[in-house]
Design an enzyme around this catalytic site. Structure first.
Site, PDB file in Angstrom:
ATOM      1  NE  ARG A 151      -0.609  18.847  25.688  1.00  0.00           N
ATOM      2  CZ  ARG A 151      -0.867  20.002  25.094  1.00  0.00           C
ATOM      3  NH1 ARG A 151      -0.031  21.024  25.249  1.00  0.00           N
ATOM      4  NH2 ARG A 151      -1.928  20.157  24.336  1.00  0.00           N
TER       5      ARG A 151
ATOM      6  CG  HIS B 192     -10.823  17.656  24.683  1.00  0.00           C
ATOM      7  ND1 HIS B 192     -11.106  18.669  23.793  1.00  0.00           N
ATOM      8  CD2 HIS B 192      -9.585  17.927  25.164  1.00  0.00           C
ATOM      9  CE1 HIS B 192     -10.080  19.503  23.747  1.00  0.00           C
ATOM     10  NE2 HIS B 192      -9.143  19.080  24.568  1.00  0.00           N
TER      11      HIS B 192
ATOM     12  CB  CYS C  23      -9.483  22.574  25.255  1.00  0.00           C
ATOM     13  SG  CYS C  23      -7.815  22.234  25.841  1.00  0.00           S
TER      14      CYS C  23
END
Ligand code: GLN
Length: 240
Positions: A126, A189, A91
């Site tokens: 997002r 993640h 990320c």
């Protein structure tokens, strides 16, 4: 190599999303095979050590810029990669090792240029949620993770995607992540290596230069399967 050295890069700046767990997974999977291994928490107040395998995690926009400046000044990471070091960047870390990403105010910031990848702010919502990627890397197969990012990434010709997105957004064009030599970037993640032991072992085999002994990791594989089924099952239910 007498001792395999692994560094978690700047956990004080890039520790928001628990990606420091990737370093721990690599360390434990090496240790359980009897490989001499050292895990270093390389905080940003000290010189970055030269090691065999680096992990970088996600973080907020401000610390991400700071981490990029420090890594650029020190030069150690780029030098280590030129000498064959392995990098897993997640990320914010992925965006940092790319060529360019946006700061909090949208201004473009130069990355380290270890991956041919440019990140821009997403114009849409997002991307936050479970993500499933079918990896292009040999023997890695399906990857499960969790994504939470405001940037979307476009690869240039010298990088190839980590894989094809089955569920989620990733880079934003149907792919996730980027690979170039021994540098791997991804939006996953989880920590990604806790959920995907095959990827952890691929990175370890690159760093040690040898095939790894088998490991009893049925519990890790159970987690891998459970997370994949949770996502793929959810998609099935939505369609039905
Ligand atoms: N700040 C970056 C973005 O929003 C990275 C976020 C993260 O590391 N999860 O795209």
């Amino acid at each position: 190599m007498t001792v395999l050295r692994i560094a978690v890069v700047y956990p004080d700046l890039l520790g928001t999303y628990g990606d420091g767990g990737n370093g721990l997974v690599l360390f434990r999977r090496a240790e359980r095979r009897g490989i001499a291994v050292e895990l270093i928490q390389a905080t940003s107040d000290a010189a970055l050590p030269a090691v065999d395998l680096y992990t970088l995690g996600g973080g907020e926009d401000g610390p991400q810029v700071l981490a990029t400046e420090r890594l650029g000044e020190a030069g150690t990471l780029a030098e280590a990669v030129a000498n064959g070091a392995v990098v897993l960047a997640v990320c914010a870390g992925y965006q940092i090792v790319g060529a360019r990403f946006p700061a909090a105010d949208g201004a473009p910031v130069d990355g380290l240029g270890l991956l041919d990848a440019i990140t821009e702010k997403s114009q849409g919502r997002r991307p936050v949620g479970e993500i499933v990627v079918e990896s292009e890397l040999e023997g890695v197969g399906m990857l499960t993770g969790f994504e939470n990012h405001g940037g979307l990434t476009t690869l240039g010709p010298s990088a190839s995607p980590l894989g094809r997105v089955c569920i989620g957004i990733g880079n934003g064009d149907g792919t996730d992540g980027a690979c170039s030599g021994r540098v791997v970037g991804t939006y996953l993640h989880g920590p990604v290596l806790a959920r995907n032991p095959a990827l952890a072992d691929l990175l370890l085999s690159w760093a040690t230069g040898r095939a790894l002994a088998p490991l009893d990791d049925h519990r890790e594989l159970d987690l891998h399967r459970e997370r994949l089924e949770a996502s793929l099952g959810r998609r099935g239910r939505r369609r039905g």
